[in-house]
Design a protein around this motif. Structure first.
Motif, PDB file in Angstrom:
ATOM      1  N   LEU A  29       0.828  -1.205   0.000  1.00 15.78           N
ATOM      2  CA  LEU A  29       0.000   0.000   0.000  1.00 15.78           C
ATOM      3  C   LEU A  29       0.864   1.257   0.000  1.00 15.78           C
ATOM      4  CD1 LEU A  29      -2.766  -1.101   2.547  1.00 15.78           C
ATOM      5  CD2 LEU A  29      -3.028  -0.816   0.069  1.00 15.78           C
ATOM      6  N   HIS A  30       1.994   1.206   0.699  1.00 13.65           N
ATOM      7  CA  HIS A  30       2.897   2.356   0.734  1.00 13.65           C
ATOM      8  C   HIS A  30       3.403   2.696  -0.669  1.00 13.65           C
ATOM      9  CE1 HIS A  30       6.916   4.225   1.012  1.00 13.65           C
ATOM     10  NE2 HIS A  30       6.419   4.852   2.061  1.00 13.65           N
ATOM     11  N   TRP A  31       3.932   1.698  -1.373  1.00 10.90           N
ATOM     12  CA  TRP A  31       4.505   1.972  -2.693  1.00 10.90           C
ATOM     13  C   TRP A  31       3.440   2.220  -3.752  1.00 10.90           C
ATOM     14  CZ3 TRP A  31       9.036   3.695  -2.241  1.00 10.90           C
ATOM     15  CH2 TRP A  31       9.909   3.188  -1.277  1.00 10.90           C
ATOM     16  N   LEU A  32       2.280   1.592  -3.598  1.00  7.58           N
ATOM     17  CA  LEU A  32       1.173   1.905  -4.510  1.00  7.58           C
ATOM     18  C   LEU A  32       0.720   3.347  -4.343  1.00  7.58           C
ATOM     19  CD1 LEU A  32      -1.003  -1.344  -4.307  1.00  7.58           C
ATOM     20  CD2 LEU A  32       0.279  -0.511  -6.290  1.00  7.58           C
ATOM     21  N   LEU A  33       0.747   3.835  -3.106  1.00  8.51           N
ATOM     22  CA  LEU A  33       0.371   5.232  -2.871  1.00  8.51           C
ATOM     23  C   LEU A  33       1.398   6.176  -3.482  1.00  8.51           C
ATOM     24  CD1 LEU A  33      -1.679   7.095  -1.574  1.00  8.51           C
ATOM     25  CD2 LEU A  33      -0.352   6.992   0.554  1.00  8.51           C
ATOM     26  N   VAL A  34       2.676   5.821  -3.377  1.00 13.21           N
ATOM     27  CA  VAL A  34       3.721   6.621  -4.013  1.00 13.21           C
ATOM     28  C   VAL A  34       3.467   6.715  -5.521  1.00 13.21           C
ATOM     29  CG1 VAL A  34       6.183   6.717  -4.596  1.00 13.21           C
ATOM     30  CG2 VAL A  34       5.461   6.113  -2.266  1.00 13.21           C
ATOM     31  N   ILE A  35       3.183   5.578  -6.141  1.00 15.48           N
ATOM     32  CA  ILE A  35       2.918   5.557  -7.583  1.00 15.48           C
ATOM     33  C   ILE A  35       1.651   6.341  -7.905  1.00 15.48           C
ATOM     34  CG2 ILE A  35       2.326   4.058  -9.539  1.00 15.48           C
ATOM     35  CD1 ILE A  35       4.033   1.872  -8.184  1.00 15.48           C
ATOM     36  N   GLY A  36       0.604   6.126  -7.107  1.00  9.16           N
ATOM     37  CA  GLY A  36      -0.668   6.795  -7.366  1.00  9.16           C
ATOM     38  C   GLY A  36      -0.565   8.303  -7.294  1.00  9.16           C
ATOM     39  N   ILE A  37       0.113   8.813  -6.264  1.00 12.08           N
ATOM     40  CA  ILE A  37       0.273  10.263  -6.135  1.00 12.08           C
ATOM     41  C   ILE A  37       1.117  10.816  -7.279  1.00 12.08           C
ATOM     42  CG2 ILE A  37       1.293  12.089  -4.717  1.00 12.08           C
ATOM     43  CD1 ILE A  37       0.456  10.518  -2.262  1.00 12.08           C
ATOM     44  N   SER A  38       2.142  10.080  -7.677  1.00 16.85           N
ATOM     45  CA  SER A  38       2.974  10.520  -8.800  1.00 16.85           C
ATOM     46  C   SER A  38       2.154  10.608 -10.085  1.00 16.85           C
ATOM     47  CB  SER A  38       4.146   9.548  -8.998  1.00 16.85           C
ATOM     48  OG  SER A  38       4.951   9.473  -7.845  1.00 16.85           O
ATOM     49  N   VAL A  39       1.314   9.601 -10.325  1.00 15.89           N
ATOM     50  CA  VAL A  39       0.463   9.612 -11.521  1.00 15.89           C
ATOM     51  C   VAL A  39      -0.535  10.758 -11.458  1.00 15.89           C
ATOM     52  CG1 VAL A  39      -1.300   8.319 -12.802  1.00 15.89           C
ATOM     53  CG2 VAL A  39       0.736   7.137 -11.938  1.00 15.89           C
ATOM     54  N   CYS A  40      -1.127  10.971 -10.284  1.00 13.96           N
ATOM     55  CA  CYS A  40      -2.076  12.076 -10.133  1.00 13.96           C
ATOM     56  C   CYS A  40      -1.410  13.412 -10.413  1.00 13.96           C
ATOM     57  CB  CYS A  40      -2.659  12.071  -8.709  1.00 13.96           C
ATOM     58  SG  CYS A  40      -4.235  11.210  -8.577  1.00 13.96           S
ATOM     59  N   TRP A  41      -0.189  13.586  -9.910  1.00 13.54           N
ATOM     60  CA  TRP A  41       0.537  14.835 -10.145  1.00 13.54           C
ATOM     61  C   TRP A  41       0.809  15.011 -11.639  1.00 13.54           C
ATOM     62  CZ3 TRP A  41       5.573  15.126 -12.137  1.00 13.54           C
ATOM     63  CH2 TRP A  41       6.121  16.420 -12.179  1.00 13.54           C
ATOM     64  N   TRP A  42       1.313  13.949 -12.305  1.00 10.57           N
ATOM     65  CA  TRP A  42       1.671  14.063 -13.713  1.00 10.57           C
ATOM     66  C   TRP A  42       0.438  14.313 -14.580  1.00 10.57           C
ATOM     67  CZ3 TRP A  42       0.618  11.806 -18.365  1.00 10.57           C
ATOM     68  CH2 TRP A  42       1.494  12.082 -19.411  1.00 10.57           C
ATOM     69  N   THR A  43      -0.633  13.582 -14.330  1.00 12.30           N
ATOM     70  CA  THR A  43      -1.844  13.758 -15.136  1.00 12.30           C
ATOM     71  C   THR A  43      -2.492  15.115 -14.880  1.00 12.30           C
ATOM     72  OG1 THR A  43      -3.106  12.590 -13.418  1.00 12.30           O
ATOM     73  CG2 THR A  43      -2.358  11.301 -15.318  1.00 12.30           C
ATOM     74  N   GLY A  44      -2.317  15.623 -13.658  1.00 12.04           N
ATOM     75  CA  GLY A  44      -2.895  16.932 -13.351  1.00 12.04           C
ATOM     76  C   GLY A  44      -2.192  18.055 -14.079  1.00 12.04           C
ATOM     77  N   ILE A  45      -0.855  18.068 -14.045  1.00  8.64           N
ATOM     78  CA  ILE A  45      -0.119  19.170 -14.671  1.00  8.64           C
ATOM     79  C   ILE A  45      -0.144  19.071 -16.189  1.00  8.64           C
ATOM     80  CG2 ILE A  45       1.397  19.434 -12.679  1.00  8.64           C
ATOM     81  CD1 ILE A  45       3.597  18.041 -14.286  1.00  8.64           C
ATOM     82  N   ASN A  46      -0.413  17.881 -16.716  1.00  7.36           N
ATOM     83  CA  ASN A  46      -0.479  17.707 -18.173  1.00  7.36           C
ATOM     84  C   ASN A  46      -1.918  17.689 -18.684  1.00  7.36           C
ATOM     85  OD1 ASN A  46       2.414  17.111 -19.309  1.00  7.36           O
ATOM     86  ND2 ASN A  46       2.288  15.975 -17.380  1.00  7.36           N
ATOM     87  N   ASN A  47      -2.854  18.021 -17.813  1.00  5.14           N
ATOM     88  CA  ASN A  47      -4.263  18.138 -18.190  1.00  5.14           C
ATOM     89  C   ASN A  47      -4.841  16.843 -18.759  1.00  5.14           C
ATOM     90  OD1 ASN A  47      -6.476  19.915 -18.052  1.00  5.14           O
ATOM     91  ND2 ASN A  47      -6.388  20.280 -20.262  1.00  5.14           N
ATOM     92  N   GLU A  48      -4.306  15.710 -18.301  1.00  3.95           N
ATOM     93  CA  GLU A  48      -4.852  14.405 -18.681  1.00  3.95           C
ATOM     94  C   GLU A  48      -5.911  14.025 -17.640  1.00  3.95           C
ATOM     95  OE1 GLU A  48      -4.255  12.697 -21.304  1.00  3.95           O
ATOM     96  OE2 GLU A  48      -2.457  13.632 -22.146  1.00  3.95           O
ATOM     97  N   LEU A  49      -7.030  14.733 -17.678  1.00  6.80           N
ATOM     98  CA  LEU A  49      -7.984  14.669 -16.581  1.00  6.80           C
ATOM     99  C   LEU A  49      -8.728  13.330 -16.501  1.00  6.80           C
ATOM    100  CD1 LEU A  49      -9.424  18.291 -16.586  1.00  6.80           C
ATOM    101  CD2 LEU A  49      -7.504  17.323 -15.312  1.00  6.80           C
ATOM    102  N   GLU A  50      -8.884  12.642 -17.614  1.00  3.60           N
ATOM    103  CA  GLU A  50      -9.544  11.342 -17.559  1.00  3.60           C
ATOM    104  C   GLU A  50      -8.712  10.358 -16.731  1.00  3.60           C
ATOM    105  OE1 GLU A  50     -11.267   7.799 -20.494  1.00  3.60           O
ATOM    106  OE2 GLU A  50     -10.369   9.615 -21.361  1.00  3.60           O
TER     107      GLU A  50
END
Length: 237
Positions: A29-50
């Motif tokens: 769960l720890h490392w999945l959260l690290v990956i999840g937050i990273s993906v959320c950050w990247w998709t947010g700044i690149n406007n990949e909202l889906e």
């Protein structure tokens, strides 16, 4: 070999046997959260909202599972075993300047604050995202239908604001990990990968982690998956 020599060898072997500190669910769960937050950050700044929305669902599942596991999981995963009061926190903080201090088995008193704050912030950011309204309304949160457009846009700004606060808290957490590695010579990342740590001289038998049965995790995963699915469809069954 005499019995005394055998006893010394057995003691020496016991002293070098690593202690289990984190179970597989906590580490995963720890490392999945690290990956999840990273993906959320990247998709947010690149406007990949889906994809941002889907990664938000994944993070919601991870955080709810960690909260659940903090109630019924292994001994080091349970909040009741590592969340401490003000006195314990101040006592631990007073030892930070010392290079050699006893190793906390699990989260220390200050680390517990970091974990609780980060989980709380992540959950708050995700909940805000569920109600947030996109500018063009194409990729709004699933629960945005329950509020007005103006309210949804305000929540979207709060979602962005608190995510930035979360990033600063994560940076502080990483700084603490580096401080422990360089100054206190404690590797906190290794145990979160393989689940074990070297023993200290003062460790006792009770220090060993008490695991939890896998069926508890499976039951929680089923229930949490149902909750996240219900949220994703805005509870329209």
């Amino acid at each position: 070999m005499t019995s005394s020599e055998a006893g010394h060898m057995e003691t020496a072997f016991a002293d070098t046997t690593d202690l289990r500190v984190w179970d597989l669910p906590v580490r995963a769960l720890h490392w999945l959260l690290v990956i999840g937050i990273s993906v959320c950050w990247w998709t947010g700044i690149n406007n990949e909202l889906e994809y941002h929305l889907w990664s938000g669902y994944a993070i919601l599942w991870i955080v709810l599972m960690r909260l659940y596991w903090g109630l019924v999981g292994s001994s080091t995963a349970r909040f009741v075993n590592f969340v401490r009061g003000p006195k314990a926190i101040l006592d631990y903080a007073s030892t930070l300047h010392r290079r050699e201090t006893p190793h906390s088995h699990g989260h220390n008193a200050l680390g517990a604050i970091s974990i609780v704050v980060m989980l709380g912030l992540v959950l708050a950011v995700v909940i805000l995202g569920l109600f947030a309204v996109d500018v063009d309304g194409l990729h709004s949160g699933p629960l945005s239908s329950y509020i007005s457009f103006k309210q949804g846009r305000h929540i979207a700004h709060l979602h962005y604001y608190w995510f930035n606060i979360l990033i600063w808290v994560i940076a502080l957490h990483l700084a603490a990990v580096i401080f422990y590695f360089i100054y206190k010579r404690r590797n906190l990342i290794g145990p979160m990968i393989h689940g074990k740590r070297p023993p200290d001289a003062g460790d006792v038998a009770e220090t060993e982690m008490e695991g939890a049965p896998l069926w508890r995790f499976v039951i929680g995963a089923v229930v949490v998956t149902a909750i996240v699915y219900a949220v994703s469809i805005a509870f329209y069954f």
